[in-house]
Structure formats: structure tokens, C-alpha cells
Design an enzyme around this catalytic site. Structure first.
Site, short mmCIF file in Angstrom:
data_model
loop_
_atom_site.label_atom_id
_atom_site.label_comp_id
_atom_site.label_asym_id
_atom_site.label_seq_id
_atom_site.Cartn_x
_atom_site.Cartn_y
_atom_site.Cartn_z
N CYS A 131 0.93 -1.15 0.27
CA CYS A 131 -0.05 0.02 0.05
C CYS A 131 0.82 1.48 -0.04
O CYS A 131 1.54 1.52 -0.94
CB CYS A 131 -0.88 -0.18 1.19
SG CYS A 131 -2.53 0.86 0.74
N HIS B 27 -3.22 -5.66 1.24
CA HIS B 27 -2.58 -5.75 2.78
C HIS B 27 -2.44 -7.17 3.04
O HIS B 27 -3.53 -7.71 3.74
CB HIS B 27 -3.29 -4.77 3.69
CG HIS B 27 -3.07 -3.45 3.60
ND1 HIS B 27 -2.13 -2.65 4.09
CD2 HIS B 27 -3.84 -2.57 2.87
CE1 HIS B 27 -2.33 -1.68 4.13
NE2 HIS B 27 -3.26 -1.39 3.23
N GLU C 31 -0.75 -8.27 5.36
CA GLU C 31 -0.79 -8.47 6.78
C GLU C 31 -1.95 -8.27 7.45
O GLU C 31 -2.10 -8.59 8.69
CB GLU C 31 0.50 -7.57 7.19
CG GLU C 31 -0.19 -6.01 7.15
CD GLU C 31 -0.40 -5.25 5.73
OE1 GLU C 31 -0.09 -6.02 4.79
OE2 GLU C 31 -0.62 -3.97 5.83
N1 LIG Z 1 -3.66 1.97 3.58
C1 LIG Z 1 -2.98 2.77 3.00
O1 LIG Z 1 -1.38 2.62 3.09
C2 LIG Z 1 -3.29 4.01 2.37
C3 LIG Z 1 -2.39 4.16 1.31
C4 LIG Z 1 -2.48 5.69 0.66
N2 LIG Z 1 -2.21 6.62 1.74
C5 LIG Z 1 -3.67 5.86 -0.15
O2 LIG Z 1 -4.84 6.21 0.75
O3 LIG Z 1 -3.69 5.68 -1.14
#
Ligand SMILES: NC(=O)CC[C@H](N)C(=O)O
EC number: 6.3.5.3
Length: 222
Positions: free
Chosen positions: A86, A194, A196
């Protein structure tokens, strides 16, 4: 087996990532963004999700120029493993460690849900426990996950087996349904979903756990 998880102001998945690394057997240290070196003997660096520096400028742009970013780049350059979900993926594209860019989602909305991913390449430490073509369910939570690169780069990524995961139903407009990209030596993985957050029975989904187990297996074998 030593892992380091970078922590930026605004990281919010740093502890989740450390929990997943530790569960897979990594001795894991947190490394603040102002550090200029990684702990000696670091095998794996986690660049966590979140909103580093408040997502100001562009997601990941400021983190890519933070003091710890030079140490991260050195680690990648000397063949170290890097896992970047992410915001981590956004940071690596901004740092030039992975090609392409993450633009705003096609629908201009923040999307938070679990999506199906197809495992496209099983030649990396991250993906070797999965079957090629296997579909896994992994959560996403982002507003800038629309992976974009020029046609030549997309063709190169496809041709070199560097697309690790593709969305089954692309939620964000990503080119070629790309959800995760590997470096040319396949030791650096950036992905918008994600794993994790899907790696413990308490999450209600353990489809992501094999990725961390695969990393541990690869590093034990070194
Ligand atoms: N969950 C995150 O890592 C968010 C990633 C990033 N800041 C976005 O909103 O695109």
C-alpha cells in the site's frame, strides 16, 4: 532472520506488518524515518501502509526523500528483500525502486474492502507458496491505488514475470489489472492490497500468511 519495519509520521500499518513478520519467525525491529542506517544484519525491510507525512504532495513522495530512504535504497541495491504494501508501494515507486506510479482511484473514492487477487508469478520468495493462477482474498484500503506505467514498461513487467498479483475485478482502474509488482531480481515486492491484514485466524482470513511464510523459507535457505 532479521527484519526491519520503517516507521514514518502517519504510518498506520507498521505494527500489523511487524506482527506478521514476527509470526513468520523474523526478529523484527522498528526503524524511525530519521535513521540513516538499518540495524546491522537486516535481511528484510518492511515499508508499511498508511499516510506517511499525511500524504502531502503525493502519497509516498516525501517518505521517498526521508533520511531512511537512502538506507532502504542501499538495501535494495545490494539484493536485500523489501516488502512494501500500500503506502509502501507508493513510496517505492516515488523512490524509483519500482517502475510506474499510483494515481488516484478511477472512481476518485477511497476504497476499503476485500478483493480477489490472482497469483500471476510464483518464482519469487513472496509468491512461491501459492499456485500460479490461484485466487486469494486480500483487503485493500486506499485512494491512490491506480497503477499506471507506459506501455513499454507494462510489456516488460509482463514479459519478465514481474506482475506478482492481478485483481480479479479491478477496483481502482489499475492498468492491466496490476495489483503488485516485483523488481527485476524479484526481491522487492510492492502491492496495493494488505496481506498483513489477512494473516491470522483472528482476521477471519489467512490468505496472506503464505506470503510471509514464503519469505521466511527463502531467507532460511540463504
Ligand atoms: N492503507 C494505506 O496504506 C493507504 C495508502 C495511501 N495513503 C492511499 O490512501 O492511497
Amino acid at each position: 532472520m532479521k527484519a526491519a519495519v520503517l516507521v514514518f509520521p502517519g504510518s498506520n500499518c507498521d505494527r500489523d506488518l511487524a506482527v506478521a513478520f514476527r509470526a513468520a519467525g523474523f526478529q523484527t525491529e522498528m526503524v524511525w524515518h530519521k535513521e540513516t542506517a538499518l540495524p546491522p544484519g537486516t535481511d528484510l525491510v518492511g515499508v508499511p501502509g498508511g499516510f506517511s507525512y499525511g500524504d502531502y504532495l503525493r502519497c509516498g513522495a516525501i517518505a521517498a526523500r526521508s533520511p531512511v530512504a537512502a538506507a532502504l535504497r542501499n538495501h535494495g541495491d545490494r539484493g536485500g528483500y523489501v516488502f512494501a504494501p500500500c503506502n509502501g508501494f507508493q513510496i517505492l515507486t516515488e523512490a524509483g525502486m519500482l517502475p510506474g506510479a499510483l494515481l488516484r482511484n478511477a472512481g476518485l473514492k477511497y476504497i476499503c474492502k476485500t478483493v480477489g487477487l490472482r497469483v500471476e508469478d510464483t518464482e519469487s520468495a513472496f509468491t512461491q507458496p501459492y499456485e500460479k493462477g490461484q485466487v486469494i482474498d486480500i483487503p485493500i484500503a486506499h485512494h491512490e491505488g491506480n497503477y499506471t506505467a507506459d506501455a513499454e514498461t507494462i510489456a516488460r513487467l509482463n514479459g519478465e514475470g514481474r506482475v506478482a498479483f492481478r485483481y480479479v475485478n479491478t477496483p481502482n482502474g489499475a492498468t492491466d489489472d496490476i495489483a503488485g509488482v516485483l523488481s527485476s531480481n524479484k526481491r522487492v515486492l510492492g502491492m496495493m492490497p494488505h496481506p498483513e491484514r489477512a494473516s491470522d485466524p483472528a482476521h477471519g482470513n489467512t490468505d496472506g500468511a503464505a506470503l510471509f511464510a514464503g519469505l521466511a523459507q527463502a531467507l532460511v535457505a540463504v
